[in-house]
Design an enzyme around this catalytic site. Structure first.
Site, mmCIF file in Angstrom:
data_model
loop_
_atom_site.group_PDB
_atom_site.id
_atom_site.type_symbol
_atom_site.label_atom_id
_atom_site.label_comp_id
_atom_site.label_asym_id
_atom_site.label_seq_id
_atom_site.Cartn_x
_atom_site.Cartn_y
_atom_site.Cartn_z
ATOM 1 N N PHE A 152 1.525 -5.171 -2.731
ATOM 2 C CA PHE A 152 0.535 -6.072 -1.675
ATOM 3 C C PHE A 152 -0.848 -5.202 -3.355
ATOM 4 O O PHE A 152 -1.098 -4.414 -3.113
ATOM 5 C CB PHE A 152 0.250 -6.142 -0.792
ATOM 6 C CG PHE A 152 -1.292 -7.024 -0.103
ATOM 7 C CD1 PHE A 152 -0.679 -8.724 -0.590
ATOM 8 C CD2 PHE A 152 -2.097 -6.003 -0.680
ATOM 9 C CE1 PHE A 152 -1.730 -9.602 0.056
ATOM 10 C CE2 PHE A 152 -3.257 -7.467 -0.080
ATOM 11 C CZ PHE A 152 -3.465 -8.423 0.337
ATOM 12 N N ASP A 237 -1.934 1.750 -6.999
ATOM 13 C CA ASP A 237 -2.784 1.216 -5.871
ATOM 14 C C ASP A 237 -3.326 2.260 -4.594
ATOM 15 O O ASP A 237 -2.198 2.212 -3.767
ATOM 16 C CB ASP A 237 -2.508 -0.143 -5.726
ATOM 17 C CG ASP A 237 -3.224 -0.732 -4.495
ATOM 18 O OD1 ASP A 237 -3.761 0.660 -3.129
ATOM 19 O OD2 ASP A 237 -2.835 -2.096 -4.651
ATOM 20 N N LYS A 266 -10.234 0.502 1.034
ATOM 21 C CA LYS A 266 -9.469 0.584 2.852
ATOM 22 C C LYS A 266 -10.687 1.670 3.395
ATOM 23 O O LYS A 266 -11.539 0.914 4.514
ATOM 24 C CB LYS A 266 -8.224 0.481 3.367
ATOM 25 C CG LYS A 266 -7.586 -1.017 3.164
ATOM 26 C CD LYS A 266 -6.912 -1.057 3.710
ATOM 27 C CE LYS A 266 -6.088 -2.998 3.604
ATOM 28 N NZ LYS A 266 -5.311 -2.793 2.429
HETATM 29 C C1 LIG Z 1 -5.055 -4.342 2.012
HETATM 30 C C2 LIG Z 1 -4.730 -4.241 0.209
HETATM 31 C C3 LIG Z 1 -5.267 -4.292 -0.617
HETATM 32 C C4 LIG Z 1 -6.768 -5.655 -1.527
HETATM 33 O O1 LIG Z 1 -7.489 -5.004 -0.784
HETATM 34 P P1 LIG Z 1 -8.479 -6.492 -0.216
HETATM 35 O O2 LIG Z 1 -10.007 -4.701 0.070
HETATM 36 O O3 LIG Z 1 -8.569 -7.149 1.240
HETATM 37 O O4 LIG Z 1 -8.843 -6.835 -0.922
HETATM 38 C C5 LIG Z 1 -5.097 -3.776 -2.008
HETATM 39 N N1 LIG Z 1 -4.216 -3.471 -2.195
HETATM 40 C C6 LIG Z 1 -3.600 -2.806 -1.207
HETATM 41 C C7 LIG Z 1 -2.400 -1.938 -1.691
HETATM 42 C C8 LIG Z 1 -3.820 -2.852 0.235
HETATM 43 O O5 LIG Z 1 -3.332 -2.341 1.295
#
Ligand SMILES: *Cc1c(COP(=O)(O)O)cnc(C)c1O
Length: 420
Positions: A152, A237, A266
């Site tokens: 994701f 990521d 986050k």
């Molecule tokens: C939540 C998440 C995203 C997206 O972040 P947003 O702030 O919702 O755009 C991207 N990569 C990972 C691994 C995530 O957990």
């Protein structure tokens, strides 16, 4: 006075207004929260909940952290916004701290050259910026990105294309081209996905949304080696895993590797929207004036929150807290009837459920039952619950939360198992 304008019964008022006015992309949320403190949340009826989700691994210091609140209030009365046409101070300390933390850790390359930081407003935007940076670095013809299935990376068009869940792509085709996917934790599959057009590899060190699936250390080390051999930009990521949550400052530290680009968001603002991209000076040099930008990115309010968050996380030794509390929570979960295994790192955990023992109730159904019983968790897959309490959670709160979960699991087995 209109009796239909605002419903007032039960837990309905927030939900009814929501149903009338909001786009339905989240479904109607079950609860309206009005305030929080540390691990606790309170709904509009004053009911208390323990938050073992942290708004999806965001509020790592707990709700309403006094030092973050004070930093925000102070900044709000000082300077909110001038745009990136000018330097503002809070973001400089954030960038310096992030660079130091990225380069810390075993094999993290603390002795290597200082990197560069680019601010964004969210995780998706951080990944979008990283993808654009990698594309510009290698140029057209080597613009391809390999990501993993079940990954994701966000919901913008390019990060959706990067996200390895084809069913999420379909309604939005055509998506930006150049993205390929390979089986998770499978080095051969990754190598097979590499064609001459590929210039970058994008991976989470632990797939959060995909079900809390940690990367094998050998896999990440192999990916690093392949990227070195072929001159590929390795983007990690760390949007969900970064800043201590997994028991290391960054998830890739567990593998002792050094990525070329790291994205985060986050946990960085403890709830204030801010994202960041760290890149080696070499890859960062792809971006010159005019290549990328965002009006709000790195603005003083968000940056002052992140600055205080990083100061507090470092004072608390966040990775150590996550390791200690994570071990404790793992032990408590493993002892529960109906939990077959616990996976994850630090305080980013999933409890795999035995649906037979639990009367056939799925992860999301059990998460809902936990909410009704005063515990916020997330049904991350049909058969698993995700738990991500604040790094500041106490041992007593862990025990209390797990005892709520325990009674929810037991109730499911009795009711539905008994009727079967
Ligand atoms: C939540 C998440 C995203 C997206 O972040 P947003 O702030 O919702 O755009 C991207 N990569 C990972 C691994 C995530 O957990």
């Amino acid at each position: 006075m209109s009796s239909t304008s605002v419903a007032t019964t039960g837990t309905g008022s927030g939900r009814e207004r929501w149903d009338r006015i909001m786009v339905g992309n989240y479904g109607t949320p079950p609860v309206t929260f009005v305030r929080g403190s540390g691990t606790e949340l309170f709904d509009e009826d004053g009911r208390r909940y323990l938050d073992f989700l942290c708004g999806l691994a965001v509020t790592g210091l707990g709700h309403a952290h006094p030092r973050v609140a004070a930093a925000l209030a102070d900044q709000a009365g000082t300077l909110l916004h001038v745009s990136n046409l000018f330097v503002t101070e809070p973001q400089l300390e954030v960038a310096e701290r992030l660079d130091r933390l990225v380069r810390s850790g075993a094999g993290g390359g603390g002795d290597t050259e200082t990197g560069r930081v680019l601010f964004q407003n969210s995780g998706a935007e951080a990944n979008e910026a990283a993808i654009k940076m990698a594309r510009k670095y290698h140029g057209r013809g080597r613009h391809g990105v390999v990501a993993a299935f079940r990954s994701f990376h966000g919901r913008t068009m390019a990060t959706l294309a990067a996200t390895g869940q084809p069913e999420k792509h379909e309604p939005f085709q055509p998506l930006p081209e150049g993205f390929r996917h390979a089986a998770w934790n499978d080095l051969d599959a990754l190598e097979h996905a590499l064609d001459p057009e590929v210039g970058a590899v994008l991976l989470e060190p632990l797939q959060g949304e995909g079900g809390v699936n940690p990367a094998d250390v050998a896999y990440l080390q192999g990916v690093r080696r392949i990227c070195d051999e072929r001159g590929l930009v390795l983007i990690m990521d760390e949007v969900q895993t970064g800043l201590g949550r997994t028991g290391a400052w960054f998830g890739f530290h567990h593998a002792g590797i050094r990525p070329d680009v790291v994205t985060m968001a986050k946990g960085l603002g403890n709830g204030v929207p801010i994202g960041a991209v760290w890149a080696t000076a070499e890859v960062a040099s792809a971006f010159g004036p005019g290549d990328h930008g965002s009006t709000f990115a790195g603005q003083p309010l968000a940056a002052s929150a992140a600055r205080e968050v990083l100061r507090v996380l470092e004072e608390l030794d966040a990775p150590n807290l996550a390791t200690e509390r994570g071990d404790e929570l793992t032990g408590l979960l493993e002892a529960l009837d109906g939990v077959t295994s616990v996976r994850g790192l630090g305080l980013l955990l999933a409890a795999e459920l035995d649906l037979d023992v639990l009367g056939g109730r799925t992860g999301p159904e059990l998460a809902r039952a936990c909410l009704d019983a005063g515990l916020v968790v997330n049904g991350v897959t049909p058969t698993a619950l995700r738990l991500a309490p604040p790094l500041t959670v106490s041992s007593g709160e862990l025990a209390e939360g797990v005892s709520i979960l325990s009674s929810v699991l037991a109730a499911g087995g009795q009711e539905q198992g008994g009727a079967a």
